[in-house]
Write a protein that holds these residues in place. Structure first.
Motif, mmCIF file in Angstrom:
data_model
loop_
_atom_site.group_PDB
_atom_site.id
_atom_site.type_symbol
_atom_site.label_atom_id
_atom_site.label_comp_id
_atom_site.label_asym_id
_atom_site.label_seq_id
_atom_site.Cartn_x
_atom_site.Cartn_y
_atom_site.Cartn_z
ATOM 1 N N THR A 17 37.300 28.990 -35.573
ATOM 2 C CA THR A 17 36.150 28.282 -34.986
ATOM 3 C C THR A 17 36.088 28.647 -33.503
ATOM 4 O O THR A 17 37.031 29.254 -32.961
ATOM 5 N N ASP A 69 26.505 15.159 -32.019
ATOM 6 C CA ASP A 69 27.248 16.052 -31.131
ATOM 7 C C ASP A 69 26.769 15.806 -29.706
ATOM 8 O O ASP A 69 25.657 15.340 -29.476
ATOM 9 N N THR A 109 32.862 9.500 -26.527
ATOM 10 C CA THR A 109 33.690 8.760 -25.565
ATOM 11 C C THR A 109 32.985 7.487 -25.081
ATOM 12 O O THR A 109 33.612 6.635 -24.461
ATOM 13 N N GLY A 152 36.520 16.918 -31.136
ATOM 14 C CA GLY A 152 37.799 17.035 -30.442
ATOM 15 C C GLY A 152 37.726 18.182 -29.451
ATOM 16 O O GLY A 152 36.900 19.085 -29.600
ATOM 17 N N SER A 204 45.746 17.328 -36.405
ATOM 18 C CA SER A 204 45.989 18.763 -36.213
ATOM 19 C C SER A 204 47.428 19.032 -36.608
ATOM 20 O O SER A 204 48.261 18.122 -36.559
ATOM 21 N N ASN A 208 35.394 14.075 -36.342
ATOM 22 C CA ASN A 208 35.773 15.467 -36.168
ATOM 23 C C ASN A 208 35.767 15.936 -34.704
ATOM 24 O O ASN A 208 36.502 16.866 -34.362
ATOM 25 N N LEU A 237 39.285 27.712 -31.672
ATOM 26 C CA LEU A 237 40.418 28.646 -31.796
ATOM 27 C C LEU A 237 40.172 29.880 -30.921
ATOM 28 O O LEU A 237 41.069 30.367 -30.241
ATOM 29 N N PRO A 277 44.453 20.383 -39.718
ATOM 30 C CA PRO A 277 44.231 21.821 -39.885
ATOM 31 C C PRO A 277 45.285 22.631 -39.136
ATOM 32 O O PRO A 277 45.860 22.177 -38.142
ATOM 33 N N VAL A 284 25.166 12.435 -29.224
ATOM 34 C CA VAL A 284 26.098 11.321 -29.006
ATOM 35 C C VAL A 284 27.357 11.845 -28.328
ATOM 36 O O VAL A 284 27.922 12.849 -28.768
ATOM 37 N N GLY A 327 31.591 24.991 -35.601
ATOM 38 C CA GLY A 327 32.967 24.986 -36.109
ATOM 39 C C GLY A 327 33.124 24.174 -37.387
ATOM 40 O O GLY A 327 32.312 24.250 -38.314
ATOM 41 N N ASN A 379 26.401 18.260 -27.608
ATOM 42 C CA ASN A 379 25.662 19.471 -27.218
ATOM 43 C C ASN A 379 24.319 19.512 -27.952
ATOM 44 O O ASN A 379 24.243 19.885 -29.124
#
Ligand SMILES: NC(=O)c1ccc[n+]([C@@H]2O[C@H](COP(=O)([O-])OP(=O)(O)OC[C@H]3O[C@@H](n4cnc5c(N)ncnc54)[C@H](O)[C@@H]3O)[C@@H](O)[C@H]2O)c1
Length: 252
Positions: free
Chosen positions: A190, A37, A66, A93, A143, A91, A193, A185, A63, A17, A39
């Motif tokens: 992404t 990230d 949280t 979220g 946002s 970034n 969305l 944004p 990483v 994204g 993931n």
């Protein structure tokens, strides 16, 4: 363009994204980019996508924003290995949308923990290094929803919180050469969305005065400006990048 040559840019939620689009853009402009990230597989794929297209120097770290210990270790690792930290892009979220009476404790905490507390963890970890350098740029993701949005009590609280944190970091950083700004944004194409409920997404898209959604590259363009040396007298702002949707009423 090589305006980020010699700069180190750290980005959270960088595997897909907007994060991936920004990592690609900063790499294309000569930055050394530290991608983080939660993931791991997506992060590996993202780094390959960037290095296939650009002669870029990257660092990747799994990483979870949280977890403050993971964030501290990441920022320390980045600054130790790369020697500095010029730009932090907060970034990462998530959304867990529901009407207020159906938001569970888990949905509340998950969204606040990633989208608000995560940004705080990263800014806190980066601030000391930026102060010592006498230079820093922090760009955090709010946002269009920060002003309030149906079905997003948790997300709105997080994204309005990001605005408050940004304005406060701007005050605390100003005398140290650190700027802090937020990007708000609108509807950007992404995976986030795509995960939104279809009819709700279509209804919102119809409200965009420009009549189309944005591209991740539109956001990368804004971030590359706000994080640049050239934007040094801009701090504490929320930059709407939304095709005009935040203006409100649109009579057609
Ligand atoms: N896409 C939009 O239309 C839009 C609109 C307004 C705001 N935003 C904001 O922009 C940012 C990026 O959104 P996106 O659309 O690219 O989202 P996305 O879901 O496509 O990507 C988010 C990335 O964050 C990572 N992530 C999630 N939890 C994490 C954690 N705990 N630690 C580290 N990484 C984590 C995910 O793995 C993913 O790679 C978010 O803060 C989002 O709220 C997006």
């Amino acid at each position: 363009m090589n305006r980020y040559h010699g700069r180190v840019v750290a980005i959270t939620g960088a595997a897909q994204g907007l994060g991936l689009a920004m990592a690609t853009r900063f790499a294309a402009e000569g930055a050394t980019v530290a991608l983080a990230d939660v993931n791991a597989q997506a992060l590996t794929d993202a780094a390959r996508t960037i290095t296939d297209a650009h002669d870029a120097k990257l660092r990747t770290d799994v990483v979870d924003v949280t977890d403050s210990a993971q964030v501290n270790a990441w920022i320390t690792g980045v600054t130790d290995e790369l020697g500095r930290l010029d730009v932090l892009i907060n970034n990462a979220g998530i959304i867990r949308d529901n009407r207020v009476e159906d938001i569970t404790d888990d949905d509340w905490h998950a969204v606040i923990d990633v989208s608000l507390t995560g940004g705080f963890h990263c800014a806190r970890a980066a601030f000391g290094t930026m102060k010592r350098q006498g230079y820093g740029r922090i760009v955090s993701f709010s946002s269009m929803s920060w002003r309030g949005n149906f079905g997003q009590t948790n997300y709105v609280a997080a994204k309005a919180g990001i605005v408050g944190i940004t304005r406060t970091l701007a005050l605390e950083g100003a005398r140290h050469g650190i700027t802090a700004n937020a990007i708000a944004p609108g509807l950007i194409e992404t995976p986030m969305l795509a995960s939104m409920n279809g009819p709700a997404r279509d209804k919102l898209t119809n409200k965009v005065p420009m009549r189309h959604t944005g591209r991740p590259e539109d956001i990368a363009e804004a971030a590359a400006f706000l994080a640049s040396e050239a934007a040094g007298y801009i701090t504490g702002i929320v930059l709407d990048v939304d095709g005009g949707i935040s203006i409100g009423s649109s009579i057609r």
